[in-house]
Design a protein around this motif. Structure first.
Motif, short mmCIF file in Angstrom:
data_model
loop_
_atom_site.label_atom_id
_atom_site.label_comp_id
_atom_site.label_asym_id
_atom_site.label_seq_id
_atom_site.Cartn_x
_atom_site.Cartn_y
_atom_site.Cartn_z
N LEU A 1 0.81 -1.32 -0.16
CA LEU A 1 0.12 -0.19 0.12
C LEU A 1 0.79 1.32 -0.01
O LEU A 1 0.57 2.44 -0.75
CB LEU A 1 -0.82 -0.10 1.07
CG LEU A 1 -2.08 -1.01 1.22
CD1 LEU A 1 -2.74 -0.94 2.51
CD2 LEU A 1 -2.69 -0.97 0.07
N ARG A 2 2.09 1.25 0.80
CA ARG A 2 2.80 2.27 0.91
C ARG A 2 3.55 2.81 -0.80
O ARG A 2 3.51 3.65 -1.01
CB ARG A 2 3.94 2.15 1.86
CG ARG A 2 4.89 3.41 2.12
CD ARG A 2 5.59 3.30 3.36
NE ARG A 2 6.57 4.29 3.40
CZ ARG A 2 6.59 5.39 3.67
NH1 ARG A 2 5.39 6.17 3.87
NH2 ARG A 2 7.51 6.28 3.56
N ALA A 3 3.84 1.69 -1.37
CA ALA A 3 4.63 1.66 -2.65
C ALA A 3 3.33 2.16 -3.46
O ALA A 3 3.82 3.21 -4.10
CB ALA A 3 5.02 0.41 -3.05
N ARG A 4 2.28 1.75 -3.46
CA ARG A 4 0.96 2.17 -4.23
C ARG A 4 0.76 3.42 -4.51
O ARG A 4 0.44 4.26 -5.20
CB ARG A 4 0.00 1.33 -4.17
CG ARG A 4 -1.23 1.45 -5.25
CD ARG A 4 -2.25 0.35 -5.17
NE ARG A 4 -3.40 0.63 -6.01
CZ ARG A 4 -4.25 0.11 -5.81
NH1 ARG A 4 -4.76 -0.46 -4.89
NH2 ARG A 4 -5.39 0.39 -6.74
#
Length: 111
Positions: A104-107
């Protein structure tokens, strides 16, 4: 691309092994032990615990057993905090949450 990955692995693997050995030695230099948290244990009980977990072996043998367990079997040993669980169990329990958070953080990462 393959050569780049191989060069990175050639640097990363020895670096990880050196970090593991360095942290292992630092933990042995720290005062106390894994069984001296709350109350004083009788000497015989402490000796039995040290024998069970291999803490009465010479330091070089402890490091060797730890490294071979990690490299050959991906086994990080028993947990001293949770006696009925291994470190691998604890990692496996937290991995899905970590993977979800990382994904989620990368997205949603803003630039």
């Amino acid at each position: 691309m393959f050569a780049f990955v191989m060069r990175r692995l050639a640097v990363a693997i020895p670096t990880l092994l050196l970090l593991i050995v360095f942290s292992f030695i630092l933990m042995h230099l720290a005062p106390g032990g894994p069984f001296s948290l709350e109350r004083e244990l009788p000497p015989q009980v402490l000796a039995n615990l040290n024998a069970k977990y291999g803490l009465d072996d010479p330091l070089w043998l402890q490091i060797w057993n730890y490294l071979t367990g990690i490299v050959l079997h991906f086994d990080f040993g028993p947990s001293f905090v949770y006696p009925d669980r291994s470190v691998n169990d604890l990692i496996a329990a937290g991995f899905p949450v970590t993977l979800t958070y990382g994904t989620l953080r990368a997205r949603f990462k803003t630039r």
